[in-house]
Write a protein that holds these residues in place. Structure first.
Motif, PDB file in Angstrom:
ATOM      1  N   LEU A  91     -11.051 -15.970  15.953  1.00  0.00           N
ATOM      2  CA  LEU A  91     -11.474 -15.893  17.267  1.00  0.00           C
ATOM      3  C   LEU A  91     -12.735 -15.523  17.379  1.00  0.00           C
ATOM      4  N   SER A 130      -1.121  -6.293   3.612  1.00  0.00           N
ATOM      5  CA  SER A 130      -1.792  -5.146   4.419  1.00  0.00           C
ATOM      6  C   SER A 130      -3.240  -5.473   4.674  1.00  0.00           C
ATOM      7  N   ASP A 139      -6.298 -13.990  12.373  1.00  0.00           N
ATOM      8  CA  ASP A 139      -6.361 -14.628  13.537  1.00  0.00           C
ATOM      9  C   ASP A 139      -7.622 -14.186  14.310  1.00  0.00           C
ATOM     10  N   ILE A 140      -7.636 -12.964  14.646  1.00  0.00           N
ATOM     11  CA  ILE A 140      -8.583 -12.269  15.155  1.00  0.00           C
ATOM     12  C   ILE A 140     -10.009 -12.436  14.727  1.00  0.00           C
ATOM     13  N   THR A 199      -4.120  -7.905   7.420  1.00  0.00           N
ATOM     14  CA  THR A 199      -3.785  -7.591   8.675  1.00  0.00           C
ATOM     15  C   THR A 199      -4.647  -6.612   9.311  1.00  0.00           C
ATOM     16  N   TYR A 200      -4.972  -5.335   8.073  1.00  0.00           N
ATOM     17  CA  TYR A 200      -5.801  -4.438   8.742  1.00  0.00           C
ATOM     18  C   TYR A 200      -7.194  -4.878   8.771  1.00  0.00           C
ATOM     19  N   GLU A 201      -8.108  -3.917   9.472  1.00  0.00           N
ATOM     20  CA  GLU A 201      -9.456  -4.132   9.504  1.00  0.00           C
ATOM     21  C   GLU A 201      -9.800  -5.644  10.436  1.00  0.00           C
ATOM     22  N   THR A 236       0.443   6.296   5.640  1.00  0.00           N
ATOM     23  CA  THR A 236       0.229   5.528   6.806  1.00  0.00           C
ATOM     24  C   THR A 236       0.971   6.096   8.042  1.00  0.00           C
ATOM     25  N   LEU A 240       1.067  -1.287  -0.003  1.00  0.00           N
ATOM     26  CA  LEU A 240       0.037  -0.062  -0.186  1.00  0.00           C
ATOM     27  C   LEU A 240       0.959   1.222  -0.095  1.00  0.00           C
ATOM     28  N   PHE A 295      -9.617 -14.851  23.047  1.00  0.00           N
ATOM     29  CA  PHE A 295      -8.678 -13.731  22.982  1.00  0.00           C
ATOM     30  C   PHE A 295      -7.681 -13.477  23.889  1.00  0.00           C
ATOM     31  N   THR A 304      -7.086  -8.770  12.111  1.00  0.00           N
ATOM     32  CA  THR A 304      -6.078  -9.720  11.575  1.00  0.00           C
ATOM     33  C   THR A 304      -6.985 -11.222  11.412  1.00  0.00           C
TER      34      THR A 304
END
Ligand SMILES: Cc1cc2nc3c(=O)[nH]c(=O)nc-3n(C[C@H](O)[C@H](O)[C@H](O)COP(=O)(O)OP(=O)(O)OC[C@H]3O[C@@H](n4cnc5c(N)ncnc54)[C@H](O)[C@@H]3O)c2cc1C
Length: 189
Positions: free
Chosen positions: A173, A160, A169-170, A163-165, A12, A7, A185, A167
């Protein structure tokens, strides 16, 4: 942020708000706690579920055009079964991603979507877009690393977006909590 490989056209920056006083007339009416930011993120993640497909489609079209024009053993490589298998897989994943985003849009319009469904769509469509970009890079052979083709740009940008908004992983979860009722978490040591 200096030295970004992803990006690169967007600036950023880290923003720090300390002891920041907000005039009363600047406070959004009816928004309490994290509900405001979260509703904003829901819409952004929904947009990403479409945007990632755009990147995937650009990679697919580039792979199709390239493999039809690249001749090996007197035939375009698109005429070989392994290459067609890759193109068919890309189209299959893009079509499933489109249906997922379209269905989510219908639920958004009807006011029946839930955040877990948005997580699922964002995560799935970015994942398949990354896989398609990597597959397209492979199908372009050595040319796939050149900026003459859009592949590496999309691939780097999608890193990117993964990862953004949130990840992936999250998002997993979030979905895992929805399935099991148990949040994973945090953990107590
Ligand atoms: C180009 C770009 C633009 C951005 N723009 C914005 C923006 O406009 N606004 C904004 O607010 N943010 C923005 N971000 C920040 C982005 O949202 C964060 O980078 C992202 O949420 C991850 O946070 P982190 O980098 O601190 O990683 P970390 O939270 O340190 O995560 C590192 C790794 O650990 C994993 N991890 C973290 N916590 C857990 C856990 N509890 N359980 C399991 N695994 C975990 C993560 O999934 C990840 O794999 C941007 C990022 C990029 C790259």
């Amino acid at each position: 942020m200096k030295g970004k490989y992803s990006l690169r056209a967007s600036v950023t920056s880290e923003l720090v708000f300390q002891d920041c006083k907000i005039p009363k007339d600047r406070i959004l009416p009816g928004v309490k706690g994290l509900r405001g930011p979260f509703s904003c993120l829901n819409n952004a993640r929904f947009g990403i579920s479409w945007g990632a497909l755009g990147a995937a489609m650009a990679c697919f079209h580039s792979a199709k055009t390239y493999t039809l024009s690249r001749i090996q053993f007197d035939h375009p490589i698109a005429s070989y079964q392994l290459v067609q298998n890759k193109l068919a897989w890309m189209l299959r994943e893009i079509t499933k991603g489109q249906l997922l985003a379209y269905h989510l849009g219908k639920k958004k319009d009807a006011g029946t979507w839930i955040p877990e469904q948005i997580s699922l769509a964002k995560m799935n469509n970015v994942d398949i877009a990354l896989d398609i970009a990597r597959m397209a890079r492979d199908m372009h052979g050595a040319n796939g690393i050149l900026d003459e083709y859009p592949i590496m740009r999309h691939m780097a940008n999608l890193e990117s977006v993964k990862t953004y908004e949130g990840t992936h992983d999250i998002h997993n979860l979030i979905i895992g909590k929805h399935i099991t009722g148990i949040q994973a978490f945090t953990r107590t040591i």
